[in-house]
Design an enzyme around this catalytic site. Sequence first.
Site, PDB file in Angstrom:
ATOM      1  CG  LEU A 152      -1.821   1.154   1.436  1.00  0.00           C
ATOM      2  CD1 LEU A 152      -2.884   1.187   0.343  1.00  0.00           C
ATOM      3  CD2 LEU A 152      -2.494   1.056   2.800  1.00  0.00           C
ATOM      4  CB  CYS A 153       1.760   3.667  -2.297  1.00  0.00           C
ATOM      5  SG  CYS A 153       2.693   5.191  -2.481  1.00  0.00           S
TER       6      CYS A 153
END
Length: 174
Positions: free
Chosen positions: A92-93
Site C-alpha cells: 500500500l502506498c
Amino acid sequence: MSTSATSNSSLLLRRQLLELTKKPVEGFSAGLVDDTNILEWEVIIMGPPDTLYEGGILKTRLTFPPEFPLMPPKMKFITPMWHPNIYPDGTLCISILHDPGEDQYGYEDAGERWLPVHTVESILVSVISLLSSERPNLDSPANVDAAKEVRENWEGYKKKVRRLVRRSAEEAWD
C-alpha cells in the site's frame, strides 16, 4: 535498536491490539499472524458499503518496525488488488505510511506523512477512506497500469475491481 525501545513498541502494539479486540472498529478486524510476534499483524478489511469494494473481504498484513511508533509500519494486501495506490505486489502506498519528514519529491507535506501519534486504527481508517474515495488519486501512482486504466477506461477498471472483490469474498469462505 535498544531492547527498551523494542519493548516499548511491543507494549504499545499490545495495547492497540487489545483496544481493537475490546472495541472493534466497523469495517475491519485485526489479529496477530503468529502469537509470538507482536510486530506482524493480519488485518481483514471489509469492503466499504457503496464502493467498488463492497462485499469484499480483503486480507492485509501490517508489519511494524522495531522503531514503531517513531517509524511507520508497512502494509501489504494479500488479496490481489487493482488500485493506483497499491503496488502490483500488494504494498500500500499512502502518505500516512511514508517515513516522517519532508517528501523529497514534493508531493506531500510533512504533516501528511507518518507521525508517532498515528495508531493502527488511524492507519486503517485511512485505508477505508482510500478504498471509499469516488476516484483514486492519480498524482503519483504506485500501480501505473491501474492509474492508466482509471484515466482511459473507467468502466473496464471498475469491472476488474469488482471481479477481484467477488473473488476475495468467495475465497474467504473456501
